[in-house]
Design a protein around this motif. Structure first.
Motif, PDB file in Angstrom:
ATOM      1  N   ASN A 128       2.802  -3.161  15.464  1.00  0.00           N
ATOM      2  CA  ASN A 128       4.180  -3.250  14.997  1.00  0.00           C
ATOM      3  C   ASN A 128       4.379  -4.327  13.938  1.00  0.00           C
ATOM      4  O   ASN A 128       5.302  -5.129  13.990  1.00  0.00           O
ATOM      5  CB  ASN A 128       5.123  -3.516  16.172  1.00  0.00           C
ATOM      6  CG  ASN A 128       4.981  -2.453  17.244  1.00  0.00           C
ATOM      7  OD1 ASN A 128       4.716  -1.296  16.944  1.00  0.00           O
ATOM      8  ND2 ASN A 128       5.133  -2.853  18.481  1.00  0.00           N
ATOM      9  N   GLN A 181       5.327  -5.833  10.268  1.00  0.00           N
ATOM     10  CA  GLN A 181       6.359  -5.549   9.278  1.00  0.00           C
ATOM     11  C   GLN A 181       6.007  -6.182   7.940  1.00  0.00           C
ATOM     12  O   GLN A 181       5.466  -7.292   7.892  1.00  0.00           O
ATOM     13  CB  GLN A 181       7.728  -6.089   9.731  1.00  0.00           C
ATOM     14  CG  GLN A 181       8.392  -5.244  10.809  1.00  0.00           C
ATOM     15  CD  GLN A 181       9.834  -5.668  11.077  1.00  0.00           C
ATOM     16  OE1 GLN A 181      10.119  -6.308  12.079  1.00  0.00           O
ATOM     17  NE2 GLN A 181      10.727  -5.301  10.167  1.00  0.00           N
ATOM     18  N   PHE A 197       7.981  -7.297   4.317  1.00  0.00           N
ATOM     19  CA  PHE A 197       9.290  -7.579   3.739  1.00  0.00           C
ATOM     20  C   PHE A 197       9.135  -7.976   2.276  1.00  0.00           C
ATOM     21  O   PHE A 197       8.124  -8.544   1.873  1.00  0.00           O
ATOM     22  CB  PHE A 197       9.970  -8.762   4.453  1.00  0.00           C
ATOM     23  CG  PHE A 197      10.263  -8.551   5.904  1.00  0.00           C
ATOM     24  CD1 PHE A 197       9.325  -8.909   6.872  1.00  0.00           C
ATOM     25  CD2 PHE A 197      11.468  -8.030   6.324  1.00  0.00           C
ATOM     26  CE1 PHE A 197       9.593  -8.745   8.213  1.00  0.00           C
ATOM     27  CE2 PHE A 197      11.755  -7.866   7.669  1.00  0.00           C
ATOM     28  CZ  PHE A 197      10.812  -8.225   8.618  1.00  0.00           C
ATOM     29  N   LEU A 214      15.735 -10.929   2.946  1.00  0.00           N
ATOM     30  CA  LEU A 214      14.524 -10.235   3.348  1.00  0.00           C
ATOM     31  C   LEU A 214      14.841  -8.757   3.492  1.00  0.00           C
ATOM     32  O   LEU A 214      15.636  -8.352   4.348  1.00  0.00           O
ATOM     33  CB  LEU A 214      13.996 -10.788   4.671  1.00  0.00           C
ATOM     34  CG  LEU A 214      13.271 -12.118   4.606  1.00  0.00           C
ATOM     35  CD1 LEU A 214      13.041 -12.659   6.004  1.00  0.00           C
ATOM     36  CD2 LEU A 214      11.938 -11.996   3.891  1.00  0.00           C
ATOM     37  N   ASN A 264      13.555  -5.053   4.421  1.00  0.00           N
ATOM     38  CA  ASN A 264      12.499  -4.362   5.163  1.00  0.00           C
ATOM     39  C   ASN A 264      11.811  -3.341   4.265  1.00  0.00           C
ATOM     40  O   ASN A 264      12.463  -2.485   3.673  1.00  0.00           O
ATOM     41  CB  ASN A 264      13.091  -3.637   6.376  1.00  0.00           C
ATOM     42  CG  ASN A 264      13.541  -4.579   7.458  1.00  0.00           C
ATOM     43  OD1 ASN A 264      14.169  -5.588   7.174  1.00  0.00           O
ATOM     44  ND2 ASN A 264      13.210  -4.273   8.693  1.00  0.00           N
ATOM     45  N   TYR A 284       7.775  -0.863   8.693  1.00  0.00           N
ATOM     46  CA  TYR A 284       7.519  -1.190  10.094  1.00  0.00           C
ATOM     47  C   TYR A 284       6.371  -0.282  10.483  1.00  0.00           C
ATOM     48  O   TYR A 284       6.528   0.941  10.532  1.00  0.00           O
ATOM     49  CB  TYR A 284       8.759  -0.936  10.929  1.00  0.00           C
ATOM     50  CG  TYR A 284       8.575  -1.102  12.425  1.00  0.00           C
ATOM     51  CD1 TYR A 284       8.659  -0.012  13.279  1.00  0.00           C
ATOM     52  CD2 TYR A 284       8.345  -2.358  12.961  1.00  0.00           C
ATOM     53  CE1 TYR A 284       8.506  -0.171  14.646  1.00  0.00           C
ATOM     54  CE2 TYR A 284       8.195  -2.519  14.324  1.00  0.00           C
ATOM     55  CZ  TYR A 284       8.277  -1.430  15.164  1.00  0.00           C
ATOM     56  OH  TYR A 284       8.126  -1.596  16.518  1.00  0.00           O
ATOM     57  N   PHE A 321       6.361 -10.820   2.259  1.00  0.00           N
ATOM     58  CA  PHE A 321       5.928 -11.392   3.516  1.00  0.00           C
ATOM     59  C   PHE A 321       5.447 -10.295   4.456  1.00  0.00           C
ATOM     60  O   PHE A 321       6.032  -9.204   4.502  1.00  0.00           O
ATOM     61  CB  PHE A 321       7.081 -12.129   4.219  1.00  0.00           C
ATOM     62  CG  PHE A 321       7.489 -13.416   3.570  1.00  0.00           C
ATOM     63  CD1 PHE A 321       8.604 -13.468   2.739  1.00  0.00           C
ATOM     64  CD2 PHE A 321       6.779 -14.580   3.804  1.00  0.00           C
ATOM     65  CE1 PHE A 321       8.985 -14.661   2.144  1.00  0.00           C
ATOM     66  CE2 PHE A 321       7.157 -15.778   3.219  1.00  0.00           C
ATOM     67  CZ  PHE A 321       8.262 -15.813   2.386  1.00  0.00           C
ATOM     68  N   PRO A 352       4.559  -9.544  15.721  1.00  0.00           N
ATOM     69  CA  PRO A 352       5.089 -10.150  16.951  1.00  0.00           C
ATOM     70  C   PRO A 352       4.156 -11.239  17.459  1.00  0.00           C
ATOM     71  O   PRO A 352       2.931 -11.077  17.445  1.00  0.00           O
ATOM     72  CB  PRO A 352       5.142  -8.978  17.934  1.00  0.00           C
ATOM     73  CG  PRO A 352       5.063  -7.755  17.099  1.00  0.00           C
ATOM     74  CD  PRO A 352       4.273  -8.117  15.890  1.00  0.00           C
ATOM     75  N   LEU A 358       8.976 -12.506  15.491  1.00  0.00           N
ATOM     76  CA  LEU A 358       7.974 -12.330  14.454  1.00  0.00           C
ATOM     77  C   LEU A 358       7.407 -13.672  14.011  1.00  0.00           C
ATOM     78  O   LEU A 358       8.113 -14.672  13.911  1.00  0.00           O
ATOM     79  CB  LEU A 358       8.583 -11.629  13.240  1.00  0.00           C
ATOM     80  CG  LEU A 358       9.041 -10.192  13.452  1.00  0.00           C
ATOM     81  CD1 LEU A 358       9.749  -9.688  12.197  1.00  0.00           C
ATOM     82  CD2 LEU A 358       7.878  -9.295  13.798  1.00  0.00           C
ATOM     83  N   PHE A 404       5.526 -15.174  10.682  1.00  0.00           N
ATOM     84  CA  PHE A 404       5.383 -14.829   9.270  1.00  0.00           C
ATOM     85  C   PHE A 404       4.194 -15.548   8.641  1.00  0.00           C
ATOM     86  O   PHE A 404       3.845 -16.677   9.018  1.00  0.00           O
ATOM     87  CB  PHE A 404       6.643 -15.240   8.499  1.00  0.00           C
ATOM     88  CG  PHE A 404       7.807 -14.326   8.703  1.00  0.00           C
ATOM     89  CD1 PHE A 404       8.565 -14.394   9.864  1.00  0.00           C
ATOM     90  CD2 PHE A 404       8.156 -13.399   7.742  1.00  0.00           C
ATOM     91  CE1 PHE A 404       9.654 -13.561  10.065  1.00  0.00           C
ATOM     92  CE2 PHE A 404       9.247 -12.556   7.918  1.00  0.00           C
ATOM     93  CZ  PHE A 404       9.988 -12.638   9.082  1.00  0.00           C
ATOM     94  N   TYR A 412      16.250 -17.925  12.295  1.00  0.00           N
ATOM     95  CA  TYR A 412      15.050 -18.458  11.672  1.00  0.00           C
ATOM     96  C   TYR A 412      15.444 -19.512  10.642  1.00  0.00           C
ATOM     97  O   TYR A 412      16.513 -19.435  10.026  1.00  0.00           O
ATOM     98  CB  TYR A 412      14.260 -17.367  10.938  1.00  0.00           C
ATOM     99  CG  TYR A 412      13.509 -16.395  11.820  1.00  0.00           C
ATOM    100  CD1 TYR A 412      14.146 -15.302  12.398  1.00  0.00           C
ATOM    101  CD2 TYR A 412      12.144 -16.561  12.054  1.00  0.00           C
ATOM    102  CE1 TYR A 412      13.455 -14.405  13.192  1.00  0.00           C
ATOM    103  CE2 TYR A 412      11.441 -15.668  12.846  1.00  0.00           C
ATOM    104  CZ  TYR A 412      12.097 -14.588  13.404  1.00  0.00           C
ATOM    105  OH  TYR A 412      11.412 -13.712  14.193  1.00  0.00           O
ATOM    106  N   GLU A 431      11.101  -4.486  15.679  1.00  0.00           N
ATOM    107  CA  GLU A 431      11.500  -4.307  14.287  1.00  0.00           C
ATOM    108  C   GLU A 431      12.792  -5.068  14.037  1.00  0.00           C
ATOM    109  O   GLU A 431      13.837  -4.760  14.615  1.00  0.00           O
ATOM    110  CB  GLU A 431      11.691  -2.835  13.944  1.00  0.00           C
ATOM    111  CG  GLU A 431      11.979  -2.621  12.459  1.00  0.00           C
ATOM    112  CD  GLU A 431      12.145  -1.163  12.072  1.00  0.00           C
ATOM    113  OE1 GLU A 431      12.295  -0.334  12.983  1.00  0.00           O
ATOM    114  OE2 GLU A 431      12.129  -0.869  10.856  1.00  0.00           O
TER     115      GLU A 431
END
Lengths: 110, 113
Positions: free
Chosen positions: A31, A33, A35, A43, A45, A48, A86, A90, A98, A100, B35, B101
């Motif tokens: 999972n 992602q 960005f 950010l 998306n 995914y 980016f 998880p 998340l 990064f 964040y 997500e």
């Protein structure tokens, strides 16, 4: 939790060129992602992607979870593709936040 | 579908002052995150809520930062007193149920002078 490394840190492209951005993880990840952070800081998306390959227009992404990496392909780049890309995964299994990478700063010049 | 809403977009304060940020997640998203993104770095988690309960606040500097999510919908993040190193973009994100997500708001850019 996982650690995320992105490469290259910076990339300058001529408009119309293709590029590949890479994301490495310290552990198997699902999972993931991708960005795009626009110049105003939001950010957006892109993908995914639990595993395999997804495509959206000129962009596509491939994740190989067992080998702990993901690739983002940008074809026929445009100046509007500029910004910071980016990847994030998880921290642990389950509903965890998340983690990064530091991002790849892409500049597309006309 | 409306996205994650944040306000204000920009804030400039002097050190030792207090500041508050507001976030309204996507409708139906039970999980909400705050964040912090310092210039040149990726976002780092401050706190995660599931409905109105805190799931993870291990990275929140609790001596000066606080957050709440009353009624399990919108959330407020507060800094009191602010330090120069708190200058950053504060991003709110939400996700649906058990999915990881995440969808992000436009962020609040804080400058502490």
């Amino acid at each position: 939790g996982i650690q995320v490394e992105q490469s290259p840190p910076d990339l300058i492209l001529q408009e119309g060129a293709n590029s590949t951005l890479r994301c490495n993880f310290s552990d198997s990840v699902n999972n993931l992602q991708w960005f795009h952070q626009n110049p105003w800081g939001q950010l957006i998306n892109l993908f995914y992607i639990p595993s395999g390959t997804k495509q959206n227009g000129r962009l596509s992404a491939t994740t190989v979870a067992t080998e702990r990496y993901s690739l983002l392909y940008i074809s026929s780049s445009q100046t509007t593709d500029s910004g910071v890309y980016f990847c994030a995964g998880p921290r642990n299994s389950g509903n965890t936040p998340l983690v990064f990478g530091k991002g790849t700063r892409l500049s597309v010049i006309a | 579908e409306a996205g994650v809403a944040q306000s204000p977009r920009y804030k400039i304060i002097e050190k030792r002052q207090s500041v508050a940020f507001w976030c309204n997640p996507i409708s139906g998203h039970a999980t909400l995150y705050w964040y912090q993104q310092i210039l040149g770095q990726g976002p780092k988690l401050l706190i995660q809520f599931q409905n109105n309960g805190v799931v993870d606040d291990s990275q929140l500097p609790k001596d000066r930062f606080s957050a709440e999510r009353l009624k399990g919908v919108d959330s407020t993040l507060k800094i009191q007193p602010a330090k120069l190193e708190d200058s950053a973009v504060y991003l709110c994100a939400s996700s649906y149920g058990g999915s990881t997500e995440a969808f992000f708001g436009q962020g609040t850019r804080l400058t502490v002078v």
